[in-house]
Design a protein around this motif. Sequence first.
Motif, PDB file in Angstrom:
ATOM      1  N   PHE A 160      -1.928  11.848   1.733  1.00 29.08           N
ATOM      2  CA  PHE A 160      -0.721  11.952   2.494  1.00 29.08           C
ATOM      3  C   PHE A 160      -0.884  11.418   3.835  1.00 29.08           C
ATOM      4  CE2 PHE A 160      -0.541  14.749  -1.254  1.00 29.08           C
ATOM      5  CZ  PHE A 160       0.787  14.144  -1.994  1.00 29.08           C
ATOM      6  N   GLY A 161      -2.226  11.786   4.229  1.00 29.80           N
ATOM      7  CA  GLY A 161      -2.402  11.518   5.968  1.00 29.80           C
ATOM      8  C   GLY A 161      -2.213   9.931   6.032  1.00 29.80           C
ATOM      9  N   LYS A 162      -2.699   9.268   5.230  1.00 31.10           N
ATOM     10  CA  LYS A 162      -2.925   7.817   5.063  1.00 31.10           C
ATOM     11  C   LYS A 162      -1.329   7.333   5.024  1.00 31.10           C
ATOM     12  CE  LYS A 162      -4.887   3.378   3.492  1.00 31.10           C
ATOM     13  NZ  LYS A 162      -5.940   3.218   2.468  1.00 31.10           N
ATOM     14  N   LEU A 163      -0.744   7.872   3.853  1.00 27.59           N
ATOM     15  CA  LEU A 163       0.977   7.586   3.835  1.00 27.59           C
ATOM     16  C   LEU A 163       1.525   7.494   4.946  1.00 27.59           C
ATOM     17  CD1 LEU A 163       3.097   6.738   1.904  1.00 27.59           C
ATOM     18  CD2 LEU A 163       3.059   8.878   1.148  1.00 27.59           C
ATOM     19  N   ASP A 164       1.319   8.629   5.678  1.00 27.33           N
ATOM     20  CA  ASP A 164       2.100   9.129   7.038  1.00 27.33           C
ATOM     21  C   ASP A 164       1.722   7.978   8.142  1.00 27.33           C
ATOM     22  OD1 ASP A 164       3.277  11.250   5.977  1.00 27.33           O
ATOM     23  OD2 ASP A 164       1.810  12.797   6.758  1.00 27.33           O
ATOM     24  N   GLN A 165       0.688   7.549   8.109  1.00 28.41           N
ATOM     25  CA  GLN A 165       0.223   6.543   9.035  1.00 28.41           C
ATOM     26  C   GLN A 165       1.085   5.212   8.797  1.00 28.41           C
ATOM     27  OE1 GLN A 165      -4.154   6.376   8.777  1.00 28.41           O
ATOM     28  NE2 GLN A 165      -4.515   8.244  10.254  1.00 28.41           N
ATOM     29  N   ILE A 166       0.933   4.741   7.650  1.00 29.76           N
ATOM     30  CA  ILE A 166       1.475   3.677   7.076  1.00 29.76           C
ATOM     31  C   ILE A 166       3.106   3.548   7.440  1.00 29.76           C
ATOM     32  CG2 ILE A 166       2.246   2.134   5.086  1.00 29.76           C
ATOM     33  CD1 ILE A 166      -0.630   2.590   3.972  1.00 29.76           C
ATOM     34  N   ARG A 167       3.512   4.657   7.003  1.00 31.78           N
ATOM     35  CA  ARG A 167       5.075   5.115   7.124  1.00 31.78           C
ATOM     36  C   ARG A 167       5.304   4.617   8.600  1.00 31.78           C
ATOM     37  NH1 ARG A 167       5.988   9.949   3.105  1.00 31.78           N
ATOM     38  NH2 ARG A 167       6.584   8.857   1.226  1.00 31.78           N
ATOM     39  N   ASP A 168       4.610   5.478   9.485  1.00 31.88           N
ATOM     40  CA  ASP A 168       5.006   5.362  10.936  1.00 31.88           C
ATOM     41  C   ASP A 168       4.877   3.876  11.435  1.00 31.88           C
ATOM     42  OD1 ASP A 168       5.147   6.501  13.832  1.00 31.88           O
ATOM     43  OD2 ASP A 168       3.159   5.817  13.856  1.00 31.88           O
ATOM     44  N   ARG A 169       3.856   3.229  11.006  1.00 24.82           N
ATOM     45  CA  ARG A 169       3.531   1.710  11.427  1.00 24.82           C
ATOM     46  C   ARG A 169       4.676   0.873  11.219  1.00 24.82           C
ATOM     47  NH1 ARG A 169       0.318  -1.175  14.376  1.00 24.82           N
ATOM     48  NH2 ARG A 169      -0.025  -3.366  14.053  1.00 24.82           N
ATOM     49  N   LEU A 170       5.106   0.918   9.666  1.00 23.81           N
ATOM     50  CA  LEU A 170       6.131   0.245   9.343  1.00 23.81           C
ATOM     51  C   LEU A 170       7.494   0.666  10.076  1.00 23.81           C
ATOM     52  CD1 LEU A 170       5.497   0.184   5.390  1.00 23.81           C
ATOM     53  CD2 LEU A 170       5.534  -1.760   7.021  1.00 23.81           C
ATOM     54  N   SER A 171       7.682   1.906  10.371  1.00 26.39           N
ATOM     55  CA  SER A 171       8.766   2.507  11.070  1.00 26.39           C
ATOM     56  C   SER A 171       8.883   1.570  12.247  1.00 26.39           C
ATOM     57  CB  SER A 171       8.833   3.755  11.157  1.00 26.39           C
ATOM     58  OG  SER A 171      10.178   4.070  12.101  1.00 26.39           O
ATOM     59  N   LYS A 172       7.615   1.494  13.083  1.00 23.99           N
ATOM     60  CA  LYS A 172       7.856   0.635  14.444  1.00 23.99           C
ATOM     61  C   LYS A 172       7.928  -0.701  14.315  1.00 23.99           C
ATOM     62  CE  LYS A 172       4.510   3.914  16.739  1.00 23.99           C
ATOM     63  NZ  LYS A 172       3.238   4.072  17.251  1.00 23.99           N
ATOM     64  N   ILE A 173       7.514  -1.224  13.356  1.00 19.06           N
ATOM     65  CA  ILE A 173       7.530  -2.660  12.850  1.00 19.06           C
ATOM     66  C   ILE A 173       9.074  -2.800  12.577  1.00 19.06           C
ATOM     67  CG2 ILE A 173       7.456  -4.538  11.074  1.00 19.06           C
ATOM     68  CD1 ILE A 173       4.322  -3.484  11.002  1.00 19.06           C
ATOM     69  N   TYR A 174       9.849  -2.088  11.904  1.00 20.67           N
ATOM     70  CA  TYR A 174      11.179  -2.259  11.490  1.00 20.67           C
ATOM     71  C   TYR A 174      11.905  -2.098  12.821  1.00 20.67           C
ATOM     72  CZ  TYR A 174       9.699  -1.610   6.716  1.00 20.67           C
ATOM     73  OH  TYR A 174       9.139  -1.914   5.377  1.00 20.67           O
ATOM     74  N   GLN A 175      11.643  -1.248  13.371  1.00 24.69           N
ATOM     75  CA  GLN A 175      12.516  -0.792  14.886  1.00 24.69           C
ATOM     76  C   GLN A 175      12.494  -2.096  15.678  1.00 24.69           C
ATOM     77  OE1 GLN A 175      11.003   2.692  16.630  1.00 24.69           O
ATOM     78  NE2 GLN A 175      11.897   3.987  15.100  1.00 24.69           N
ATOM     79  N   THR A 189       0.864  -1.325   0.020  1.00 28.33           N
ATOM     80  CA  THR A 189       0.022  -0.014  -0.180  1.00 28.33           C
ATOM     81  C   THR A 189       0.976   1.511  -0.020  1.00 28.33           C
ATOM     82  OG1 THR A 189      -1.657  -1.172   1.412  1.00 28.33           O
ATOM     83  CG2 THR A 189      -1.907   1.148   1.181  1.00 28.33           C
ATOM     84  N   GLN A 190       2.126   1.189   0.964  1.00 32.11           N
ATOM     85  CA  GLN A 190       2.823   2.291   0.718  1.00 32.11           C
ATOM     86  C   GLN A 190       3.548   2.363  -0.676  1.00 32.11           C
ATOM     87  OE1 GLN A 190       6.515   1.683   2.749  1.00 32.11           O
ATOM     88  NE2 GLN A 190       6.876   3.789   3.423  1.00 32.11           N
ATOM     89  N   GLU A 191       3.789   1.680  -1.198  1.00 33.03           N
ATOM     90  CA  GLU A 191       4.512   1.722  -2.598  1.00 33.03           C
ATOM     91  C   GLU A 191       3.300   2.487  -3.486  1.00 33.03           C
ATOM     92  OE1 GLU A 191       7.232  -1.385  -5.176  1.00 33.03           O
ATOM     93  OE2 GLU A 191       5.059  -2.096  -4.892  1.00 33.03           O
ATOM     94  N   VAL A 192       2.196   2.002  -3.328  1.00 36.02           N
ATOM     95  CA  VAL A 192       1.260   2.612  -4.324  1.00 36.02           C
ATOM     96  C   VAL A 192       0.722   4.347  -3.831  1.00 36.02           C
ATOM     97  CG1 VAL A 192      -1.187   2.576  -4.943  1.00 36.02           C
ATOM     98  CG2 VAL A 192       0.013   0.363  -4.909  1.00 36.02           C
ATOM     99  N   LEU A 193       0.886   4.524  -2.510  1.00 38.57           N
ATOM    100  CA  LEU A 193       0.531   5.788  -2.181  1.00 38.57           C
ATOM    101  C   LEU A 193       1.612   6.886  -2.395  1.00 38.57           C
ATOM    102  CD1 LEU A 193      -1.292   5.273   1.331  1.00 38.57           C
ATOM    103  CD2 LEU A 193      -2.197   6.128  -0.945  1.00 38.57           C
ATOM    104  N   GLU A 194       2.797   6.323  -2.462  1.00 37.02           N
ATOM    105  CA  GLU A 194       3.947   7.038  -2.610  1.00 37.02           C
ATOM    106  C   GLU A 194       4.127   7.416  -4.234  1.00 37.02           C
ATOM    107  OE1 GLU A 194       7.317   5.661   0.845  1.00 37.02           O
ATOM    108  OE2 GLU A 194       7.441   4.646  -1.179  1.00 37.02           O
ATOM    109  N   ASN A 195       3.383   6.804  -5.075  1.00 34.81           N
ATOM    110  CA  ASN A 195       3.579   7.032  -6.474  1.00 34.81           C
ATOM    111  C   ASN A 195       2.066   7.137  -6.934  1.00 34.81           C
ATOM    112  OD1 ASN A 195       6.527   6.223  -7.003  1.00 34.81           O
ATOM    113  ND2 ASN A 195       5.605   4.530  -5.751  1.00 34.81           N
ATOM    114  N   ALA A 196       1.186   7.632  -6.155  1.00 30.03           N
ATOM    115  CA  ALA A 196      -0.259   7.639  -6.724  1.00 30.03           C
ATOM    116  C   ALA A 196      -0.491   8.480  -7.968  1.00 30.03           C
ATOM    117  CB  ALA A 196      -1.180   8.147  -5.443  1.00 30.03           C
TER     118      ALA A 196
END
Length: 550
Positions: free
Chosen positions: A293-308, A212-219
Motif C-alpha cells: 500500500f505504501g508503493k501504491l500511495d507513491q504511484i498515485r501521488d506521482r500520477l496525480s502530479k503528472i495529471y495536474q 503498475t497502479q492497476e496491478v497494485l490496486e487489485n493485488a
Amino acid sequence: MLKSLSISNYALIDLLHMQPSKGLSMITGETGAGKSIMLGAVGLLLGNRSDSKVLLHEDKKCVVEGVFDISEYGLKDFFEQEQLDFEESCIIRREISPNGKSRSFVNDTPVLLDFLKVLGSKLMDVHSQHDTLQLGEGGYQLSLVDAFAQTGLDLVAFQEKFKAFRKAKKQYEELKQKAFEMQKEADFNQFQLDELSTISLLAGEQEELESTQEVLENAEEIKVKINEMLALFQEEQFGIIQGLGQIQHGMQSLERLAHKFSELKERFQSVFIEVKDLTESLVDEESKVEIDFGKLDQIRDRLSKIYQLQKKHGANTVEELIKIESELADKVFQFQNLDESLLVAEKNLKEAQVSMAESGQSLTEKRKSCFVQFGKELQKLLAGLGMENARIQFEHKQISPSPTGLDEVEILFSANKGGTLQPMKKVASGGEFSRLLFAIKFLMADKMALPTLIFDEIDSGISGEVALQMVRMMKEIASRHQVICITHLPQVAAKGELHYFVYKDNSTEKTVSKIRLLSPEDRVSELAKMIAGSNPSASALESAKELLLN
C-alpha cells in the motif's frame, strides 16, 4: 539601337512602320498629325501602362513592336539573371486586347511590366520639353551628379553597407523588444520550469505507472485468481497437467499402434508444452504480485502530479510535458544570456553604422568634387546655345542615411546676368529650359551609356543660330548614339540622315495618322513648307536646298 518600330491600331495610327538610321533621324509633321502619339506607343515598349481607350478599332488588339540591336550593350548577364534567352536582335512587343488586358513579350517570351521598365531604361531615353517636373526633383538631380562623377561602384558599395546597417539595426531592435517581452514573463517561465524540473519526468513513465497502479490496486484479488487457476492445473490426482500427462501416454501408444496418429500426437505435444509454459508464467506472475500500500500511495501521488501538470499546460502525454520543459529551459537560458546578446548586437550595429558612414562620406566627397567641373561644362554648353550669362551652382545638404547615400543635391540656375540663383524649375522659361535640358542630355549621353535618345521638340522656344548650334550638338551625340528628334524647325530637320514625315489621312471613314520616309525631293518640299507655309515660294525652295547642303 532601335532598328525598326511597328505600331498598329493605336490612337490615330492604323498601321505605321519606320526604320530610323543609326545616327540622327528627324520626324516632322503638322500640329496634331500624331507625332506625340508615336511617343505614347514607344512608351508602351518602355513599360508604361495603358488601357483599351488607346485602340483605334475597338474590336481589334493594339500591337507595338520594336526591334533593337543590343549586341554592343553588355546585356547578356542581365538577360541570364532574368532567365531569358539573349539574342543580339531583341524584339520587344506589347499587345493590348479590346478588353484592356495588356501583355508584354521579349523575344516572344512573356515578361512582367516591371521587367520591361528596367529593360526599356537600358535601351532608350525619351526626353521632351515637358520634363520640368523630373528635372526639378532632387532624386533626378542626384542621379545626374552620380552619372557625371561616375560614382556607380561607390554607390553600390554604399548600398551594401546601408543594407548591412539596416539589418544590424533591425536585429538589435528586435532583440531589445524581445528582452522587454521576456522580462515580463521571465519569473513565470522560471517558476514553470522549476515545477516541471522538480519531478524529473521520464519518457514512457506514465504508461508504466498506470499499469503498475492497476496491478497494485487489485493485488489481493489477482493473487486469489491466479492461485485458483494454479490449483486446477497442478492438483496431483485430478489436475489438468496430470490429466494431460495421461493423454500424452495414450497418444504415444496410438503412434506405436498406427503411424497415422503421429500428427495428432505432435499437435497434442504442442498444446501440452503451451499449457505447461502457461502454468509456469502464472506461477511467475503470482510471485511478482505484491500487496504494497505504501508503493501504491507513491504511484498515485506521482500520477496525480503528472495529471495536474498536463491539465495546466494543455498536454496529453509526459512526452509533451518534456517538450514544454525544454522550450521553457530555452527561454530561461535566452533571458539569462540576453544581456550578452544585446551587447553583441549593439556592437555589430555600431560597427555597421561606422562602416556605412565611412562609405557614405567617401561617396559624398566624390559627388562634391564634381560640382565645379559639372557646372563649368554645363555653363560652357549653355553659352554656345545663346545663354552667355547662365550660371550653374550646386547646393549640397547632408541628410539621414538612405539607399541613395547621405546627400541631398539641388542644382541652382540663373539665366541672366546678375540674376539670383534659384532651383531650376522656378527660374527657367520655355526656351531656356529647352536649352538647359538639351545641355544636360548632351553631357549625360556618354556617361549614362544610353543606346537611343529621343528628343520631342527639345528645340521649342529657340530659333536662328541657337537652333543650328543645338543640331550640331545633336549630330555630335549621333556620332556615338542613335538619336531620333521630333522638331518643328526646318534648320534642325535638315540635318538628319533620314527625315520622316507624319501626316493625317482623311481618305477613309476614320482619320488616321501615317508616316513616310521622305525622298530627297520630298524633303526639299517639306522643308520649304516648314519655312514658308503650305505654298512655298521659289525662294523658300532655294532656302530649303541650302539648309540641306550646309
